[in-house]
Enzyme design. Structure first.
Site, PDB file in Angstrom:
ATOM      1  N   ASP A 106     -15.337  -1.255 -13.609  1.00 35.53           N
ATOM      2  CA  ASP A 106     -16.260  -0.491 -12.509  1.00 35.53           C
ATOM      3  C   ASP A 106     -15.502  -0.861 -11.192  1.00 35.53           C
ATOM      4  OD1 ASP A 106     -18.972   0.692 -12.260  1.00 35.53           O
ATOM      5  OD2 ASP A 106     -18.581  -0.930 -10.560  1.00 35.53           O
TER       6      ASP A 106
ATOM      7  N   ASN B  57     -18.027   5.476  -0.789  1.00 36.31           N
ATOM      8  CA  ASN B  57     -18.250   6.841  -0.506  1.00 36.31           C
ATOM      9  C   ASN B  57     -19.036   6.756   0.788  1.00 36.31           C
ATOM     10  OD1 ASN B  57     -17.118   7.971  -2.526  1.00 36.31           O
ATOM     11  ND2 ASN B  57     -18.877   7.857  -4.113  1.00 36.31           N
TER      12      ASN B  57
ATOM     13  N   ASP C 118     -13.423  10.669  -4.511  1.00 40.05           N
ATOM     14  CA  ASP C 118     -12.595  11.437  -5.651  1.00 40.05           C
ATOM     15  C   ASP C 118     -11.347  10.942  -5.579  1.00 40.05           C
ATOM     16  OD1 ASP C 118     -15.170  12.438  -6.348  1.00 40.05           O
ATOM     17  OD2 ASP C 118     -14.586  14.389  -5.651  1.00 40.05           O
TER      18      ASP C 118
ATOM     19  N   GLU D 270     -17.892   5.889 -11.371  1.00 36.75           N
ATOM     20  CA  GLU D 270     -16.689   5.046 -10.902  1.00 36.75           C
ATOM     21  C   GLU D 270     -16.534   3.949 -12.164  1.00 36.75           C
ATOM     22  OE1 GLU D 270     -20.473   2.894  -9.287  1.00 36.75           O
ATOM     23  OE2 GLU D 270     -19.582   5.005  -9.593  1.00 36.75           O
TER      24      GLU D 270
END
Length: 345
Positions: free
Chosen positions: A205, A213, A222, A254
């Site tokens: 992770d 983000n 992305d 993620e």
């Protein structure tokens, strides 16, 4: 150490031992009532490996909420039962959503392919008529027509192969998707049990990705996920060059996962540590839509949990393996991130 709490002793006695029954007595929860049964069931969730650490945490928070509120009404009971069901069914809803997303993408791709083939078939029809009217020898006419149909059939077979591949591929990263991972894990577990060989799962992770983000935007996020996938793919290639068999996939969001077939726990841990170090030392580059570099030297870290098949497990092997790796990952996140934790039963 991550401990496996899948004991087979008397669960009612175990739950009462930690004070839950005494707490319910003090709060006036009637014995032999549906409230007590619901609370004991919710409390028992923590003893089962088939549930994820996140599910266990959310259920335990609900238990605390029930006991603190002391509102033993019918409406409150229905609410708690509904929330419990939602938490326990969440993984299945996520799988359904992912499957629907894959299906939608496959339908879109197939529609485009069909429109393309429709045009080619129309061209084939026109060329066939022209061939028939060309005045060529009949054998040559038949050969030309057969060759045209063979081309169309070959294109359609390629379309089927492409659709099959797309249905198992994550569009963003190019890795396998969760559906492909689950299929591969089922086959891998069957092989490991039949051959009495080791099999490990790595759950990874990206650390603090929500904050990343928020700072840079989802398009840059992305890009970062694509870069993480590239590092994982490169690490996979390196170990496969040594003869090891590794399967990598984007699990969702993620999260990434790998299946390390015929690897011991120490070997899988070494692979996880290699991936972690590569991500930590990787300088991510942010580009605009035209490919121009906006920023460089961006740093990310990744946490990983590793779990291997346990001979003591008798059922739900794939789910136990994923949940064990997820529990180890949860421990890695809770103890500082940017580290590898191995599940120990």
């Amino acid at each position: 150490m991550i401990r496996n709490q899948s004991g087979h002793d008397d669960h009612h006695q175990h739950r009462c031992f930690d004070g839950i029954c005494e707490t319910m007595d003090r709060l006036g929860v009637p014995r032999n009532s549906k409230w007590r049964a619901l609370i004991l069931f919710m409390r028992s969730i923590r003893d089962y490996d088939i549930y994820s650490p996140e599910q266990k945490r959310l259920i335990q928070e609900l238990v605390v909420t029930v006991l603190k509120a002391g509102e033993l009404t019918e409406e409150r009971f229905s609410e708690m039962a509904r929330k419990t069901e939602e938490i326990l069914s969440a993984p299945w809803r996520e799988r359904l959503q992912a499957a629907l997303g894959d299906l939608s993408r496959a339908i879109g791709e197939s529609r485009g392919m069909m429109l393309k083939r429709k045009g080619e078939i129309q061209v084939l029809g026109t060329s066939t008529m022209e061939t028939v009217q060309s005045g060529k020898d009949i054998d040559q006419v038949l050969e030309d027509i057969r060759r045209g149909f063979q081309d169309v059939v070959r294109y359609m077979e390629e379309d089927v192969e492409n659709l099959s591949r797309l249905s198992l591929t994550d569009a963003l990263t190019g890795l396998h998707n969760r559906r492909a991972f689950e299929d591969a894990l089922t086959k891998g577990v069957h092989w490991a049990k039949a051959e009495d060989r080791p099999l490990c799962v790595l759950m990874a992770d990206v650390d603090h990705f929500k904050g990343f983000n928020d700072r840079h935007g989802h398009l840059v996020g992305d890009q970062a996920l694509g870069a993480v996938a590239s590092v994982i793919r490169e690490c996979q290639r390196q170990v496969e060059e040594r003869g090891d068999n590794v399967f990598s996939a984007r699990y969702g969001g993620e999260e990434f996962t790998l299946i390390a077939q015929d690897m011991t726990s120490k070997q899988a841990q070494a692979l996880a540590e290699h991936i972690r170090a590569r991500i930590e030392n990787y300088n991510f580059i942010i580009r605009d839509v035209d490919g121009e570099i906006l920023d460089s030297g961006i740093k990310l870290t990744i946490s990983l949990g590793v779990a291997c098949l346990d001979s003591a497990w008798k059922d739900s092997l794939e789910q136990r393996l994923v949940n064990a790796a997820d529990e180890a990952l949860y421990a890695a996140k809770q103890t500082g991130r940017n580290r590898v934790i191995v599940y120990e039963s």
